[in-house]
Motif scaffolding. Structure first.
Motif, PDB file in Angstrom:
ATOM      1  N   ARG A  85       0.835  -1.207   0.000  1.00  0.00           N
ATOM      2  CA  ARG A  85       0.000   0.000   0.000  1.00  0.00           C
ATOM      3  C   ARG A  85       0.866   1.251   0.000  1.00  0.00           C
ATOM      4  NH1 ARG A  85      -3.039  -3.254   3.732  1.00  0.00           N
ATOM      5  NH2 ARG A  85      -1.943  -2.269   5.468  1.00  0.00           N
ATOM      6  N   TYR A  86       1.900   1.223   0.825  1.00  0.00           N
ATOM      7  CA  TYR A  86       2.751   2.400   0.936  1.00  0.00           C
ATOM      8  C   TYR A  86       3.534   2.663  -0.347  1.00  0.00           C
ATOM      9  CZ  TYR A  86       6.408   5.563   2.286  1.00  0.00           C
ATOM     10  OH  TYR A  86       7.262   6.629   2.322  1.00  0.00           O
ATOM     11  N   ILE A  87       4.099   1.630  -0.937  1.00  0.00           N
ATOM     12  CA  ILE A  87       4.887   1.807  -2.163  1.00  0.00           C
ATOM     13  C   ILE A  87       4.043   2.444  -3.254  1.00  0.00           C
ATOM     14  CG2 ILE A  87       5.960   0.532  -4.072  1.00  0.00           C
ATOM     15  CD1 ILE A  87       7.140  -1.354  -1.945  1.00  0.00           C
ATOM     16  N   ALA A  88       2.809   1.997  -3.397  1.00  0.00           N
ATOM     17  CA  ALA A  88       1.937   2.562  -4.430  1.00  0.00           C
ATOM     18  C   ALA A  88       1.729   4.062  -4.199  1.00  0.00           C
ATOM     19  CB  ALA A  88       0.603   1.832  -4.434  1.00  0.00           C
ATOM     20  N   ARG A  89       1.466   4.463  -2.952  1.00  0.00           N
ATOM     21  CA  ARG A  89       1.240   5.876  -2.644  1.00  0.00           C
ATOM     22  C   ARG A  89       2.514   6.686  -2.784  1.00  0.00           C
ATOM     23  NH1 ARG A  89      -1.140   3.732   2.017  1.00  0.00           N
ATOM     24  NH2 ARG A  89       0.508   4.707   3.277  1.00  0.00           N
ATOM     25  N   ALA A  90       3.593   6.169  -2.207  1.00  0.00           N
ATOM     26  CA  ALA A  90       4.842   6.932  -2.180  1.00  0.00           C
ATOM     27  C   ALA A  90       5.449   7.091  -3.566  1.00  0.00           C
ATOM     28  CB  ALA A  90       5.837   6.255  -1.244  1.00  0.00           C
ATOM     29  N   ALA A  91       5.286   6.083  -4.410  1.00  0.00           N
ATOM     30  CA  ALA A  91       5.795   6.190  -5.777  1.00  0.00           C
ATOM     31  C   ALA A  91       5.063   7.291  -6.524  1.00  0.00           C
ATOM     32  CB  ALA A  91       5.638   4.856  -6.499  1.00  0.00           C
ATOM     33  N   HIS A  92       3.760   7.362  -6.331  1.00  0.00           N
ATOM     34  CA  HIS A  92       2.957   8.418  -6.977  1.00  0.00           C
ATOM     35  C   HIS A  92       3.397   9.800  -6.485  1.00  0.00           C
ATOM     36  CE1 HIS A  92      -0.532  10.434  -8.724  1.00  0.00           C
ATOM     37  NE2 HIS A  92      -0.698  11.033  -7.544  1.00  0.00           N
ATOM     38  N   THR A  93       3.601   9.923  -5.181  1.00  0.00           N
ATOM     39  CA  THR A  93       4.016  11.208  -4.612  1.00  0.00           C
ATOM     40  C   THR A  93       5.385  11.621  -5.126  1.00  0.00           C
ATOM     41  OG1 THR A  93       2.722  10.799  -2.602  1.00  0.00           O
ATOM     42  CG2 THR A  93       4.485  12.429  -2.462  1.00  0.00           C
ATOM     43  N   ALA A  94       6.314  10.664  -5.187  1.00  0.00           N
ATOM     44  CA  ALA A  94       7.663  10.977  -5.666  1.00  0.00           C
ATOM     45  C   ALA A  94       7.630  11.488  -7.101  1.00  0.00           C
ATOM     46  CB  ALA A  94       8.545   9.737  -5.557  1.00  0.00           C
ATOM     47  N   ARG A  95       6.867  10.825  -7.937  1.00  0.00           N
ATOM     48  CA  ARG A  95       6.797  11.257  -9.341  1.00  0.00           C
ATOM     49  C   ARG A  95       6.138  12.622  -9.467  1.00  0.00           C
ATOM     50  NH1 ARG A  95       5.176   5.707 -10.019  1.00  0.00           N
ATOM     51  NH2 ARG A  95       6.970   4.479 -10.719  1.00  0.00           N
ATOM     52  N   ALA A  96       5.179  12.898  -8.584  1.00  0.00           N
ATOM     53  CA  ALA A  96       4.540  14.207  -8.604  1.00  0.00           C
ATOM     54  C   ALA A  96       5.536  15.315  -8.277  1.00  0.00           C
ATOM     55  CB  ALA A  96       3.378  14.246  -7.610  1.00  0.00           C
ATOM     56  N   HIS A  97       6.607  14.964  -7.565  1.00  0.00           N
ATOM     57  CA  HIS A  97       7.667  15.911  -7.246  1.00  0.00           C
ATOM     58  C   HIS A  97       8.870  15.737  -8.170  1.00  0.00           C
ATOM     59  CE1 HIS A  97       5.298  16.068  -3.484  1.00  0.00           C
ATOM     60  NE2 HIS A  97       5.800  17.292  -3.347  1.00  0.00           N
ATOM     61  N   HIS A  98       8.630  15.067  -9.293  1.00  0.00           N
ATOM     62  CA  HIS A  98       9.663  14.872 -10.322  1.00  0.00           C
ATOM     63  C   HIS A  98      10.873  14.107  -9.772  1.00  0.00           C
ATOM     64  CE1 HIS A  98       7.275  17.608 -12.739  1.00  0.00           C
ATOM     65  NE2 HIS A  98       7.330  18.493 -11.747  1.00  0.00           N
ATOM     66  N   GLN A  99      10.597  13.115  -8.933  1.00  0.00           N
ATOM     67  CA  GLN A  99      11.638  12.260  -8.380  1.00  0.00           C
ATOM     68  C   GLN A  99      11.463  10.835  -8.890  1.00  0.00           C
ATOM     69  OE1 GLN A  99      10.533  12.970  -4.280  1.00  0.00           O
ATOM     70  NE2 GLN A  99      12.292  14.312  -3.939  1.00  0.00           N
ATOM     71  N   GLN A 100      12.558  10.122  -9.057  1.00  0.00           N
ATOM     72  CA  GLN A 100      12.511   8.726  -9.464  1.00  0.00           C
ATOM     73  C   GLN A 100      12.497   7.846  -8.215  1.00  0.00           C
ATOM     74  OE1 GLN A 100      12.157   6.868 -12.369  1.00  0.00           O
ATOM     75  NE2 GLN A 100      12.097   5.207 -10.866  1.00  0.00           N
ATOM     76  N   PRO A 101      11.369   7.168  -7.923  1.00  0.00           N
ATOM     77  CA  PRO A 101      11.286   6.388  -6.684  1.00  0.00           C
ATOM     78  C   PRO A 101      12.119   5.112  -6.752  1.00  0.00           C
ATOM     79  CG  PRO A 101       9.302   6.072  -7.987  1.00  0.00           C
ATOM     80  CD  PRO A 101      10.106   7.134  -8.691  1.00  0.00           C
ATOM     81  N   ALA A 102      12.666   4.745  -5.598  1.00  0.00           N
ATOM     82  CA  ALA A 102      13.455   3.524  -5.487  1.00  0.00           C
ATOM     83  C   ALA A 102      13.180   2.871  -4.139  1.00  0.00           C
ATOM     84  CB  ALA A 102      14.944   3.831  -5.619  1.00  0.00           C
ATOM     85  N   VAL A 103      13.410   1.571  -4.065  1.00  0.00           N
ATOM     86  CA  VAL A 103      13.340   0.836  -2.806  1.00  0.00           C
ATOM     87  C   VAL A 103      14.657   0.101  -2.606  1.00  0.00           C
ATOM     88  CG1 VAL A 103      10.838   0.575  -2.692  1.00  0.00           C
ATOM     89  CG2 VAL A 103      12.215  -1.113  -3.941  1.00  0.00           C
ATOM     90  N   MET A 104      14.984  -0.160  -1.341  1.00  0.00           N
ATOM     91  CA  MET A 104      16.225  -0.833  -0.981  1.00  0.00           C
ATOM     92  C   MET A 104      15.909  -2.096  -0.200  1.00  0.00           C
ATOM     93  SD  MET A 104      19.543  -0.774  -1.000  1.00  0.00           S
ATOM     94  CE  MET A 104      20.133   0.909  -1.245  1.00  0.00           C
ATOM     95  N   PHE A 105      16.564  -3.192  -0.566  1.00  0.00           N
ATOM     96  CA  PHE A 105      16.406  -4.455   0.146  1.00  0.00           C
ATOM     97  C   PHE A 105      17.758  -4.965   0.633  1.00  0.00           C
ATOM     98  CE2 PHE A 105      12.576  -4.459  -2.406  1.00  0.00           C
ATOM     99  CZ  PHE A 105      11.621  -5.069  -1.608  1.00  0.00           C
ATOM    100  N   ASP A 106      17.822  -5.329   1.907  1.00  0.00           N
ATOM    101  CA  ASP A 106      18.886  -6.185   2.389  1.00  0.00           C
ATOM    102  C   ASP A 106      18.659  -7.579   1.775  1.00  0.00           C
ATOM    103  OD1 ASP A 106      20.996  -7.164   4.215  1.00  0.00           O
ATOM    104  OD2 ASP A 106      19.329  -8.104   5.284  1.00  0.00           O
TER     105      ASP A 106
END
Length: 265
Positions: A85-106
């Motif tokens: 749920r969070y990734i879907a929302r945060a990715a949309h917000t990042a793109r709205a601010h002209h940012q390329q969203p990324a996630v990090m995994f150990d």
């Protein structure tokens, strides 16, 4: 620094496993305990609690596995649902601010489960046995994590990996991740592993060739800072089984996956 179950992780492990700590003044029937000793939780009981938490079973090949209906699996499912749920929302917000969203995994015990190693080594650790285990490249997946990698990728979020595994273990890590279905961005530009002989320039504050002094937090936070400041991504979420995977900033929302078997400071 990795510490075994027989070192500093007793308290954290039993909390995760849902066990009550046998502290000062606690005693079973017919026994007494001095109030001043602060006796640690009994290791025999602790290992039983860990087995209950994982629903530990032995498969047909003699490998210790976690059960898909265990408390461990249920905790992971809750984390996974929230993260999606969070990734879907945060990715949309990042793109709205002209940012390329990324996630990090150990990787270790975030994507690839090491329960069999821990059980067979009585929750101890040596670099030699660990290296042999990693190089077999046959660890099972942590429930739901490869699917979460694929979900983030399907949402147009760039996936990065940041692991304490070494450059010498890269091929085994890539092979194992492919086996469990986390076959996304497994190239050197997206998977960051420890290279103590030739550390990257962005870690120069704590590592130079042949002289690695980075703590886990310095190494992982420094890598995330590089991804944001130098590569131009916005990390919206960071996933790890240790708090040292997540501390230090540049991580977005942090997701601590359960691991009661060892501690990395």
């Amino acid at each position: 620094m990795r510490k075994s179950l027989r070192a500093a992780a007793f308290g954290a492990a039993c909390v995760v496993a849902g066990a009550a700590l046998y502290g000062a003044g606690a005693a079973t029937a017919g026994q007494s305990t001095a109030n001043s000793t602060h006796e640690p939780y009994n290791i025999g009981l602790l290992t039983k609690d860990i087995d209950t938490y994982y629903g530990t079973t032995v498969d047909g090949n003699g490998v210790y596995q976690a059960s898909p209906d265990s408390p461990y699996a249920k905790d992971l499912a809750q984390i996974d649902a929230d993260a999606r749920r969070y990734i879907a929302r945060a990715a949309h917000t990042a793109r709205a601010h002209h940012q390329q969203p990324a996630v990090m995994f150990d990787i270790d015990d975030t994507l690839l489960l090491s329960l069999d190693y821990e059980k067979r080594n009585n929750y101890g650790y040596s670099s030699a046995t660990w290296n042999d285990y990693v190089n077999r490249a046959d660890r099972p997946a942590v429930f739901g994590s490869p699917e979460l990698v694929q979900y983030a990728h399907s949402m147009g979020v760039t996936v990065f990996y940041n692991s304490g595994l070494t450059e010498a273990q890269r091929d085994a890590a890539v092979t194992n991740l492919k086996k469990v279905g986390a076959d996304v961005n497994l190239d050197a530009g997206h998977m960051f592993l420890k290279d103590k002989a030739n550390p990257p320039a962005y870690l120069e504050d704590c590592a130079v060739p042949g002289d690695w002094k980075c703590t886990t937090v310095q190494y992982k936070a420094g890598t995330r800072k590089h991804i944001e400041d130098d590569l131009g991504y916005k990390i919206i979420a960071d996933f790890g089984d240790q708090y040292s995977d997540l501390d230090g900033g540049y991580s977005g929302r942090t997701y601590k996956l359960p691991n009661p078997t060892y501690f990395v400071g």
